[in-house]
Design a protein around this motif. Sequence first.
Motif, mmCIF file in Angstrom:
data_model
loop_
_atom_site.group_PDB
_atom_site.id
_atom_site.type_symbol
_atom_site.label_atom_id
_atom_site.label_comp_id
_atom_site.label_asym_id
_atom_site.label_seq_id
_atom_site.Cartn_x
_atom_site.Cartn_y
_atom_site.Cartn_z
ATOM 1 N N SER A 187 -13.622 77.145 -29.739
ATOM 2 C CA SER A 187 -14.227 78.203 -30.563
ATOM 3 C C SER A 187 -13.221 79.303 -30.866
ATOM 4 O O SER A 187 -12.264 79.524 -30.115
ATOM 5 C CB SER A 187 -15.452 78.794 -29.855
ATOM 6 O OG SER A 187 -15.060 79.465 -28.664
ATOM 7 N N HIS A 188 -13.451 80.012 -31.979
ATOM 8 C CA HIS A 188 -12.544 81.055 -32.443
ATOM 9 C C HIS A 188 -13.274 82.395 -32.599
ATOM 10 O O HIS A 188 -14.315 82.474 -33.250
ATOM 11 C CB HIS A 188 -11.948 80.683 -33.801
ATOM 12 C CG HIS A 188 -10.854 79.659 -33.728
ATOM 13 N ND1 HIS A 188 -11.016 78.427 -33.138
ATOM 14 C CD2 HIS A 188 -9.564 79.689 -34.183
ATOM 15 C CE1 HIS A 188 -9.886 77.740 -33.240
ATOM 16 N NE2 HIS A 188 -8.994 78.488 -33.859
ATOM 17 N N TYR A 189 -12.715 83.422 -31.968
ATOM 18 C CA TYR A 189 -13.029 84.821 -32.252
ATOM 19 C C TYR A 189 -14.462 85.226 -31.907
ATOM 20 O O TYR A 189 -15.102 85.966 -32.637
ATOM 21 C CB TYR A 189 -12.692 85.156 -33.705
ATOM 22 C CG TYR A 189 -11.304 84.716 -34.085
ATOM 23 C CD1 TYR A 189 -10.217 85.024 -33.262
ATOM 24 C CD2 TYR A 189 -11.073 83.976 -35.237
ATOM 25 C CE1 TYR A 189 -8.932 84.611 -33.589
ATOM 26 C CE2 TYR A 189 -9.789 83.566 -35.564
ATOM 27 C CZ TYR A 189 -8.725 83.876 -34.739
ATOM 28 O OH TYR A 189 -7.456 83.462 -35.060
ATOM 29 N N HIS A 190 -14.924 84.739 -30.769
ATOM 30 C CA HIS A 190 -16.175 85.210 -30.174
ATOM 31 C C HIS A 190 -15.844 86.085 -28.968
ATOM 32 O O HIS A 190 -14.770 85.957 -28.367
ATOM 33 C CB HIS A 190 -17.040 84.040 -29.717
ATOM 34 C CG HIS A 190 -17.498 83.148 -30.821
ATOM 35 N ND1 HIS A 190 -18.584 83.453 -31.615
ATOM 36 C CD2 HIS A 190 -17.005 81.960 -31.269
ATOM 37 C CE1 HIS A 190 -18.751 82.493 -32.506
ATOM 38 N NE2 HIS A 190 -17.808 81.580 -32.320
ATOM 39 N N TYR A 192 -15.729 87.164 -25.102
ATOM 40 C CA TYR A 192 -15.342 86.288 -23.994
ATOM 41 C C TYR A 192 -16.504 85.472 -23.429
ATOM 42 O O TYR A 192 -16.437 84.242 -23.353
ATOM 43 C CB TYR A 192 -14.702 87.142 -22.895
ATOM 44 C CG TYR A 192 -14.224 86.367 -21.698
ATOM 45 C CD1 TYR A 192 -12.983 85.751 -21.688
ATOM 46 C CD2 TYR A 192 -15.021 86.263 -20.552
ATOM 47 C CE1 TYR A 192 -12.530 85.048 -20.583
ATOM 48 C CE2 TYR A 192 -14.584 85.564 -19.444
ATOM 49 C CZ TYR A 192 -13.338 84.961 -19.460
ATOM 50 O OH TYR A 192 -12.900 84.257 -18.359
ATOM 51 N N ALA A 195 -17.930 82.966 -25.911
ATOM 52 C CA ALA A 195 -17.001 81.852 -26.128
ATOM 53 C C ALA A 195 -17.053 80.863 -24.968
ATOM 54 O O ALA A 195 -17.032 79.645 -25.181
ATOM 55 C CB ALA A 195 -15.585 82.388 -26.306
ATOM 56 N N GLU A 217 -17.009 75.216 -36.131
ATOM 57 C CA GLU A 217 -17.171 76.453 -35.381
ATOM 58 C C GLU A 217 -16.947 76.211 -33.889
ATOM 59 O O GLU A 217 -16.585 77.129 -33.153
ATOM 60 C CB GLU A 217 -18.579 77.024 -35.605
ATOM 61 C CG GLU A 217 -18.849 77.469 -37.034
ATOM 62 C CD GLU A 217 -17.915 78.593 -37.461
ATOM 63 O OE1 GLU A 217 -17.732 79.538 -36.679
ATOM 64 O OE2 GLU A 217 -17.370 78.505 -38.574
ATOM 65 N N ASN A 246 -9.598 80.222 -22.037
ATOM 66 C CA ASN A 246 -9.476 80.815 -23.369
ATOM 67 C C ASN A 246 -8.397 81.889 -23.348
ATOM 68 O O ASN A 246 -7.818 82.197 -22.292
ATOM 69 C CB ASN A 246 -10.823 81.329 -23.892
ATOM 70 C CG ASN A 246 -11.394 82.466 -23.072
ATOM 71 O OD1 ASN A 246 -10.723 83.458 -22.808
ATOM 72 N ND2 ASN A 246 -12.665 82.334 -22.676
ATOM 73 N N SER A 247 -8.123 82.436 -24.512
ATOM 74 C CA SER A 247 -7.028 83.405 -24.624
ATOM 75 C C SER A 247 -7.280 84.655 -23.793
ATOM 76 O O SER A 247 -6.330 85.348 -23.405
ATOM 77 C CB SER A 247 -6.807 83.786 -26.092
ATOM 78 O OG SER A 247 -7.989 84.312 -26.671
ATOM 79 N N ASP A 255 -12.081 90.892 -26.001
ATOM 80 C CA ASP A 255 -13.019 91.310 -27.051
ATOM 81 C C ASP A 255 -13.391 90.135 -27.941
ATOM 82 O O ASP A 255 -14.573 89.902 -28.220
ATOM 83 C CB ASP A 255 -12.407 92.434 -27.884
ATOM 84 C CG ASP A 255 -12.217 93.709 -27.084
ATOM 85 O OD1 ASP A 255 -12.904 93.876 -26.055
ATOM 86 O OD2 ASP A 255 -11.368 94.530 -27.484
ATOM 87 N N VAL A 256 -12.382 89.419 -28.414
ATOM 88 C CA VAL A 256 -12.580 88.169 -29.147
ATOM 89 C C VAL A 256 -11.512 87.199 -28.664
ATOM 90 O O VAL A 256 -10.362 87.584 -28.473
ATOM 91 C CB VAL A 256 -12.503 88.344 -30.677
ATOM 92 C CG1 VAL A 256 -13.702 89.082 -31.202
ATOM 93 C CG2 VAL A 256 -11.212 89.020 -31.105
ATOM 94 N N VAL A 258 -10.046 82.819 -28.281
ATOM 95 C CA VAL A 258 -9.984 81.445 -28.769
ATOM 96 C C VAL A 258 -10.022 80.527 -27.552
ATOM 97 O O VAL A 258 -9.347 80.779 -26.547
ATOM 98 C CB VAL A 258 -8.709 81.189 -29.595
ATOM 99 C CG1 VAL A 258 -8.636 79.723 -30.046
ATOM 100 C CG2 VAL A 258 -8.672 82.114 -30.807
#
Length: 275
Positions: A187-190, A192, A195, A217, A246-247, A255-256, A258
């Motif tokens: 997933s992208h840009y959710h 933490y 995601a 998505e 995730n990142s 905050d957001v 990947v």
Amino acid sequence: MNLVRPAAVAGTFYPAEAAVLRTEVERLLARAEHAGEVAAVSWPKAIIVPHAGYIYSGAVAASGYALLAKGRGHIRRVVLLGPAHRVPFRGLALPGVQAMQTPLGNVAVDPAGVETLAGLPQVREMPTAHAQEHALEVQLPFIQEVLDGVSVIPLVVGDARPEAVAEVLEKLWGGEETVIVISSDLSHYHPYAEARAIDRHTVQEILHFDSTPIDHEQACGATPINGFLPVARKHHLHPRLVGLCNSGDTAGSRDVVVGYAAVAFYGESRDHAGC
């Protein structure tokens, strides 16, 4: 026609200097081995690994590639599929070159594999689809470090039906000399926590060969994944989760984020494990 596809994202997604790049890949692989991700007695037939910058997803990717080390000397070619981020097109694209370049040297494109795909309407040579695409390129230094003298069949996957991808994979399946690498982030840009929930659900769909297609998505590499999973199931492969982060866990804000996963597919049953 250019004979070599030059590196496009060296210095951004991964180090541009050969010595620095080799040291970084070796460090990531050693960390994966130390973490006990290589307990299996044989190497997987296929892996799904992420393709972000190494600072973000390199550790997760390494947890998948470390498993292929046992195939060094046996694995002779890598079928490499990843999504198109730069150029929209239909079907699957070969680079139309004899080799792919990284700071560690060139990786030969397997001419026999390319010939095997000749005549398939969904496959064409399209250098522009590869020119700036990072999804395949970031896999190459790991392949160069883990395996010895292998060739690759690099396919950027555009708008394609799962059946079209599956047909390509069946053509290239081979035996123990061939492994398949699917390049995909999750997933992208959710935020933490959100995601993590999405990515856990996606991983469960992969591990259980869920009949519901994964959407973009959930994973940017949904198209190659959706083509691969039915073929893996047909060939009685057994998936094992070896990395899920995730990142926000590695080098970015929470905050957001990947998401990244590494999943290995074996020809015999393995216990699942996660990070």
